[in-house]
Design a protein around this motif. Structure first.
Motif, PDB file in Angstrom:
ATOM      1  N   UNK A  84       0.826  -1.203   0.000  1.00  0.00           N
ATOM      2  CA  UNK A  84       0.000   0.000   0.000  1.00  0.00           C
ATOM      3  C   UNK A  84       0.861   1.254   0.000  1.00  0.00           C
ATOM      4  N   UNK A  85       1.926   1.249   0.804  1.00  0.00           N
ATOM      5  CA  UNK A  85       2.825   2.410   0.814  1.00  0.00           C
ATOM      6  C   UNK A  85       3.447   2.636  -0.558  1.00  0.00           C
ATOM      7  N   UNK A  86       3.848   1.541  -1.185  1.00  0.00           N
ATOM      8  CA  UNK A  86       4.537   1.657  -2.465  1.00  0.00           C
ATOM      9  C   UNK A  86       3.614   2.095  -3.595  1.00  0.00           C
ATOM     10  N   UNK A  87       2.308   1.963  -3.415  1.00  0.00           N
ATOM     11  CA  UNK A  87       1.381   2.332  -4.484  1.00  0.00           C
ATOM     12  C   UNK A  87       1.446   3.813  -4.820  1.00  0.00           C
ATOM     13  N   UNK A  88       1.958   4.616  -3.902  1.00  0.00           N
ATOM     14  CA  UNK A  88       2.089   6.037  -4.218  1.00  0.00           C
ATOM     15  C   UNK A  88       3.117   6.273  -5.316  1.00  0.00           C
ATOM     16  N   UNK A  89       3.949   5.268  -5.607  1.00  0.00           N
ATOM     17  CA  UNK A  89       4.919   5.366  -6.697  1.00  0.00           C
ATOM     18  C   UNK A  89       4.323   4.964  -8.041  1.00  0.00           C
ATOM     19  N   UNK A  90       3.077   4.475  -8.046  1.00  0.00           N
ATOM     20  CA  UNK A  90       2.458   4.053  -9.300  1.00  0.00           C
ATOM     21  C   UNK A  90       2.327   5.256 -10.233  1.00  0.00           C
ATOM     22  N   UNK A  91       2.820   5.170 -11.461  1.00  0.00           N
ATOM     23  CA  UNK A  91       2.754   6.314 -12.382  1.00  0.00           C
ATOM     24  C   UNK A  91       1.319   6.771 -12.615  1.00  0.00           C
ATOM     25  N   UNK A 134      -0.815   7.468 -10.523  1.00  0.00           N
ATOM     26  CA  UNK A 134      -1.763   6.946  -9.556  1.00  0.00           C
ATOM     27  C   UNK A 134      -2.589   5.787 -10.066  1.00  0.00           C
ATOM     28  N   UNK A 135      -2.234   5.238 -11.235  1.00  0.00           N
ATOM     29  CA  UNK A 135      -2.974   4.133 -11.847  1.00  0.00           C
ATOM     30  C   UNK A 135      -2.272   2.820 -11.537  1.00  0.00           C
ATOM     31  N   UNK A 136      -3.040   1.848 -11.072  1.00  0.00           N
ATOM     32  CA  UNK A 136      -2.471   0.595 -10.578  1.00  0.00           C
ATOM     33  C   UNK A 136      -3.202  -0.578 -11.215  1.00  0.00           C
ATOM     34  N   UNK A 137      -2.435  -1.572 -11.651  1.00  0.00           N
ATOM     35  CA  UNK A 137      -2.990  -2.877 -11.979  1.00  0.00           C
ATOM     36  C   UNK A 137      -2.096  -3.933 -11.351  1.00  0.00           C
ATOM     37  N   UNK A 190      -8.481   1.743  -2.361  1.00  0.00           N
ATOM     38  CA  UNK A 190      -8.304   1.964  -3.792  1.00  0.00           C
ATOM     39  C   UNK A 190      -9.668   2.148  -4.423  1.00  0.00           C
ATOM     40  N   UNK A 191      -9.654   2.837  -5.553  1.00  0.00           N
ATOM     41  CA  UNK A 191     -10.904   3.026  -6.286  1.00  0.00           C
ATOM     42  C   UNK A 191     -10.836   2.268  -7.602  1.00  0.00           C
ATOM     43  N   UNK A 192     -11.712   1.290  -7.835  1.00  0.00           N
ATOM     44  CA  UNK A 192     -11.696   0.581  -9.122  1.00  0.00           C
ATOM     45  C   UNK A 192     -12.187   1.499 -10.233  1.00  0.00           C
ATOM     46  N   UNK A 193     -11.540   1.406 -11.382  1.00  0.00           N
ATOM     47  CA  UNK A 193     -11.964   2.195 -12.532  1.00  0.00           C
ATOM     48  C   UNK A 193     -13.052   1.446 -13.292  1.00  0.00           C
ATOM     49  N   UNK A 228      -7.008   0.180 -11.101  1.00  0.00           N
ATOM     50  CA  UNK A 228      -7.452   0.954  -9.943  1.00  0.00           C
ATOM     51  C   UNK A 228      -6.735   2.304  -9.934  1.00  0.00           C
ATOM     52  N   UNK A 229      -7.284   3.209  -9.141  1.00  0.00           N
ATOM     53  CA  UNK A 229      -6.649   4.506  -8.931  1.00  0.00           C
ATOM     54  C   UNK A 229      -6.449   4.726  -7.439  1.00  0.00           C
ATOM     55  N   UNK A 230      -5.293   5.255  -7.082  1.00  0.00           N
ATOM     56  CA  UNK A 230      -5.050   5.630  -5.693  1.00  0.00           C
ATOM     57  C   UNK A 230      -5.894   6.862  -5.398  1.00  0.00           C
ATOM     58  N   UNK A 231      -6.801   6.823  -4.417  1.00  0.00           N
ATOM     59  CA  UNK A 231      -7.632   7.998  -4.130  1.00  0.00           C
ATOM     60  C   UNK A 231      -6.775   9.216  -3.804  1.00  0.00           C
ATOM     61  N   UNK A 232      -7.155  10.334  -4.373  1.00  0.00           N
ATOM     62  CA  UNK A 232      -6.372  11.541  -4.167  1.00  0.00           C
ATOM     63  C   UNK A 232      -6.295  11.967  -2.719  1.00  0.00           C
ATOM     64  N   UNK A 233      -7.360  11.730  -1.952  1.00  0.00           N
ATOM     65  CA  UNK A 233      -7.341  12.151  -0.553  1.00  0.00           C
ATOM     66  C   UNK A 233      -6.363  11.317   0.275  1.00  0.00           C
TER      67      UNK A 233
END
Length: 703
Positions: free
Chosen positions: A277-284, A286-289, A317-320, A332-337
């Motif tokens: 979860x911490x590392x997801x902030x490095x996802x380009x 904010x988009x994650x698969x 996470x928010x599913x697209x 998914x997208x990392x929620x901005x908040x």
């Protein structure tokens, strides 16, 4: 940054009053209408609120309802105006994204003003909704509002947007308490709320009735079915203590409910899940698969897929909405908040070297996927397809169509990865490999013309890396490629500037300069001057390229350049010099042994002689060219020469001879082609090279 939604399996919850207010505002007269002036622009509705208030969910709900009702038949276009980390998105990128959703072409290399104007033109005759999310400044919004009252702009921002006229704001706070308790019940179940309604009320109060905080609390209850609501109240009261922000406290006390709720869920995660979860902030972007998550954490793709699904269920996470792509799963997208909280955790609990390694793993996997995407376009049995078949199933595309769908779906994330890699500066080698792989994949799947806008952005990224690293050759190549795209889209002054800069970079290497690159740049500068109608300068630059080709003993390039010089000099009326250039081209083709090209050059020489009034010489040259063409089997060329000879015969008063030539030409053109004859490409059928075809007969045909 996209907010947590107020939706789950139970659908959208609450906000009926706000939705009704926004709908009513659409119908209200604007200030211009009340003042008796025609409304010049589309109506702008502002949904304002703090991170976690559900502002994006409300705007999306309204946009979907408006599109579904038929009021806006051209649908909804959605763009985010702030990147993860808080950087505003350039207007040109946003406009290009919206134009793509509208199906409108966008030129490669267009700037903010040009693309904004194109967007307004595309919306001039449409009834569409623009959902502009996470607006950072009023200037961003002002550049994108269409000049069409039939369009509606739903703007999402943290606060008021002063400077944009006639904006109707709707400010969001917390949900009503009964709705907050219902939202908690979606995770905790109705029984726990019925057994201890006071604890449910206290938990909602600690969450400040903010949808994002409530969703996280409900996620914790889902994660711990054995705990009571009272346990959640005790845990959330100290939830912020689990975050690295507690030393200095949150920047704003109003952020504390969200921080507490996030801290509650984060503290309950197993160590591997918390690290991912911490590392997801490095996802380009904010988009994650599953591929991105597996690369970031260095774990199997199956485990990453499971954890992402769990994070989505817990509100992390928010599913697209996009349909899952085969081999990659949902996105998914990392929620901005939550992005600032995850970034703070990453800084506090991960060493810089570990974060760098995670980014490197992600880029490396992305490069492999792009190589596989490119290989899927190669013929069956080729080395590339054999390499593809040896990859693990998770990295393999079964068909070109599957690879094409993956590329289209992941393109925003791929470009975000390239931008982040270039701006980071610590992984320049991987960044260059990523850009090269993405370039090859785009050209293979879309072709250079369709992919030109994306290629322009990639060449700009290459230019940035090459400039930072002092890579002179790569910088020159990037400038040359950008100049080509500028020229192709009609921005000739900009192309000329790029070409001159490329020439300066290429020559900066001195004796180590690449003569092919220098020659190509000289020729491109000449071609640009020709497009601008500056024939003499075009001839001068072509002449410099000829000298370089002669020094390399490159007869093919020398012959082509002599032909281009002949074409532009004929346009300029310098017929004697043009004739010498075409004869030089013919001589070079003769030495090369290219009979067809030799004949074409003589044809153009005969044309110039005709323009100069040298009809007998033109006829003799044409006959020489016809003799050469007869041995090639090229009927199109023979027919063209026969027509040229017919014109010359008429000029000399030999009507019968002219009629014979025309009859033979007609026979040659009507005769069926032999099956084995090599078709002449369109670029070869003219003596003037593709891209700079100057038909001299148009200007001088009356001489």
């Amino acid at each position: 940054m996209t907010e947590q939604t107020v939706t789950d399996g139970g659908g959208f919850l609450g906000r009926r009053r706000e939705l009704a207010t926004l709908r009513a505002d659409i119908e209200k007269a604007g200030l211009d209408t009340l003042a008796g002036r025609p409304a010049p622009r589309g109506r702008v509705l502002l949904v304002a609120g703090r991170p976690g208030s559900g502002r994006t969910a409300l705007a999306e709900r309204l946009a979907a309802a408006l599109a579904g009702s038929g009021e806006y038949p051209d649908g909804v276009c959605h763009a985010r105006l702030t990147d993860p980390g808080g950087a505003p998105v350039p207007t040109a990128r946003t406009a290009r994204e919206l134009l793509a959703q509208l199906g409108a072409p966008a030129p490669a290399g267009g700037d903010d003003a040009e693309l904004s104007d194109l967007l307004r033109e595309a919306l001039a005759e449409r009834r569409a909704v623009l959902l502009l999310d996470d607006i950072a400044t009023a200037e961003q919004l002002a550049e994108l509002v269409p000049d069409n009252r039939d369009c509606l702009v739903l703007a999402v921002a943290a606060g008021p947007l002063t400077g944009v006229p006639d904006v109707r704001p709707c400010v969001l706070g917390g949900l009503e308490r009964p709705l907050s308790i219902r939202l908690l019940a979606r995770g905790g179940g109705p029984v726990r709320g019925t057994v201890d309604p006071g604890a449910a009320d206290s938990l909602a109060e600690l969450c400040a009735d903010l949808p994002a905080a409530l969703v996280l609390a409900a996620g914790w209850l889902t994660l711990h079915p054995e705990h009571t609501l009272a346990d959640a109240v005790r845990g959330i009261a100290a939830g912020a203590d689990h975050l690295p922000l507690h030393d200095s406290g949150p920047a704003d006390p109003a952020d504390l409910p969200l921080h507490r709720a996030f801290g509650l869920v984060y503290a309950a995660l197993p160590t591997p899940a918390a690290r991912l979860l911490r590392l997801l902030t490095l996802a380009p972007g904010g988009l994650v698969d599953a591929h991105v998550a597996a690369a970031l954490a260095g774990c199997p793709i199956g485990l990453a897929s499971t954890l992402l699904s769990d994070f989505s269920a817990f509100g992390l996470l928010r599913p697209l909405d996009e349909a899952p792509v085969a081999g990659a799963g949902p996105q998914y997208r990392v929620p901005g908040c939550l992005d600032p909280l995850l970034a703070a955790l990453l800084r506090a609990q991960e060493r810089p070297g570990e974060a760098l390694l995670a980014r490197a793993r992600t880029l490396e996997r992305t490069v492999r996927l792009l190589r596989a995407c490119h290989a899927a376009t190669e013929p069956s049995g080729s080395p590339a397809r054999q390499w593809l078949s040896g990859l693990p199933r998770s990295l393999r595309f079964e068909s070109r169509a599957a690879a094409d769908r993956w590329l289209a779906a992941r393109l925003p994330a791929l470009f975000a990865a390239a931008r982040v890699a270039v701006s980071d500066g610590e992984l320049d080698t991987l960044a260059r490999r990523l850009i090269a792989a993405l370039t090859r994949a785009l050209i293979a799947h879309r072709g250079p013309d369709e992919a030109a806008p994306e290629l322009y952005q990639l060449h700009e990224l290459v230019l940035g890396v090459a400039t930072r690293l002092g890579l002179t050759r790569e910088k020159a190549a990037a400038l040359l490629n950008l100049g080509d795209l500028d020229a192709r889209t009609g921005r000739l002054p900009q192309a000329l500037t790029r070409y001159r800069a490329a020439l300066e970079e290429a020559r900066a290497e001195g004796d180590a300069a690449d003569p092919l690159a220098v020659g190509r740049t000289l020729e491109s500068i000449g071609g640009t001057y020709a497009e601008l109608g500056d024939w003499q300068r075009a001839a001068d630059w072509y002449g410099r390229a000829v000298a370089l080709a002669q020094a390399r003993d490159d007869l093919a390039v020398e012959a082509r350049l002599h032909g281009r010089i002949g074409a532009v000099l004929a346009y300029d009326g310098q017929l004697d010099e043009a004739l010498r250039a075409w004869r030089a081209a013919a001589s070079a083709h003769r030495r090369r042994g290219d009979v067809q090209a030799h004949a074409r050059s003589l044809t153009e020489a005969a044309r110039v002689q005709e323009y100069a009034g040298q009809y007998e010489e033109s006829e003799r040259t044409g006959k020489e060219a016809l003799r050469l063409a007869a041995g090639t089997g090229d009927r199109r060329l023979q027919a063209a020469l026969r027509l040229r000879l017919a014109d010359a015969a008429e000029r000399l008063g030999h009507a019968e001879r002219a009629a014979v030539h025309r009859a033979v030409a007609q026979t040659l053109l009507n005769a069926p082609r032999p099956v084995l004859e090599r078709p002449v490409p369109e670029a070869e059928s003219s003596a003037y090279p593709e891209g700079h075809a100057y038909e001299t007969q148009t200007k001088h045909g009356d001489n």
